[in-house]
Scaffold this active site. Sequence first.
Site, PDB file in Angstrom:
ATOM      1  N   GLY A  13     -18.476  -5.519   1.687  1.00  0.00           N
ATOM      2  CA  GLY A  13     -17.878  -4.473   2.499  1.00  0.00           C
ATOM      3  C   GLY A  13     -17.101  -4.968   3.702  1.00  0.00           C
ATOM      4  O   GLY A  13     -16.288  -5.878   3.628  1.00  0.00           O
TER       5      GLY A  13
ATOM      6  N   ASP B  86       0.860  -1.169   0.000  1.00  0.00           N
ATOM      7  CA  ASP B  86       0.000   0.000   0.000  1.00  0.00           C
ATOM      8  C   ASP B  86       0.902   1.225   0.000  1.00  0.00           C
ATOM      9  O   ASP B  86       2.034   1.162   0.496  1.00  0.00           O
ATOM     10  CB  ASP B  86      -0.902  -0.006   1.245  1.00  0.00           C
ATOM     11  CG  ASP B  86      -2.018   1.016   1.177  1.00  0.00           C
ATOM     12  OD1 ASP B  86      -3.155   0.636   0.836  1.00  0.00           O
ATOM     13  OD2 ASP B  86      -1.766   2.213   1.456  1.00  0.00           O
TER      14      ASP B  86
ATOM     15  N   LYS C  53     -21.285  -6.359 -11.143  1.00  0.00           N
ATOM     16  CA  LYS C  53     -21.216  -5.566  -9.904  1.00  0.00           C
ATOM     17  C   LYS C  53     -21.882  -4.208 -10.099  1.00  0.00           C
ATOM     18  O   LYS C  53     -22.514  -3.677  -9.183  1.00  0.00           O
ATOM     19  CB  LYS C  53     -19.754  -5.389  -9.485  1.00  0.00           C
ATOM     20  CG  LYS C  53     -19.549  -4.518  -8.233  1.00  0.00           C
ATOM     21  CD  LYS C  53     -20.190  -5.138  -7.013  1.00  0.00           C
ATOM     22  CE  LYS C  53     -20.014  -4.362  -5.721  1.00  0.00           C
ATOM     23  NZ  LYS C  53     -19.150  -3.239  -5.646  1.00  0.00           N
TER      24      LYS C  53
END
Length: 292
Positions: free
Chosen positions: A115, A30, A165
């Site tokens: 989520g 990240d 989606k």
Amino acid sequence: MKIGMIGLGRMGKNMADRLRTGGHQVVGYDISPESGRDVDSLQALVDSLEAPRAIWVMVPAGKPIESTLDQLGDLLDRGDLVIDGGNTRFTQDQAHAKALGAKGIGLVDVGTSNGIWGRENGYALMVGGSDEDVARIQPILDTLKPEGEFGLVHAGGTGAGHYAKMVHNGIEYGMMQSLAEGYAVLEASDLIQEPDEVVQSWRKGSVIQSWLLDLLAKSLQEDPHLAHIAGKAEETGETKWMIGDALELGVPTPAITSALYARQSSQIQDPMTMKAVSALRNAFGGHPIVKE
């Protein structure tokens, strides 16, 4: 299976944790040093994986995914595979697949839902790509999906996962808007003494019982009458894309279109319906809410 994970935010980190719990080896990257990343650059991520590599990308659509895929295209080797698990527009998937394919790099697009709940309960996965590429990452998909028969579909070729989606998110808009409007009517009525209790009562034996209804009831328990939530809910690009494609296909989508307009209107108004929608978005996806 060993896999790279780019993007260790709300979704990516939980997915990496679920994969590790399932016995896979995950190397995470990240841009944020505080993310708990394993390596500090894309080059280091690529170097840590043995060819043929598989790298799952969980970064926002738009410039972040464009930049990430451009860099991976320069770093990866022929036979490597990239999985885009974000919310990229399906037409862009096809452009990305063509650019990567020219270098011998495969692309699988995966629409991902559930989520903040996915780490424990699994994610609904809508997959697009070739049979061969999807088969390569089947162990990863099987670990990420919920237990049982459902929760995973190979929807079609490149772009099909994100298309599925996109439609999923449009349906989500309409369902949340219906629940929110119903609750707003209960709140406005002088006849109903406890609208929060009415919502609770619908959770069993009702035609509209659902996970979203459970989440609304939970939000009302935590914040009765949603008194501390502002009636503002953001919109995402996917529902706009769905409505646009539906127009091209000649398929009417009045409920979903109205739900999109309601969210847009909430930016200049503050209705009870958007308090409920905002609470639901936070409950299932961890999306931030505006507090009053």
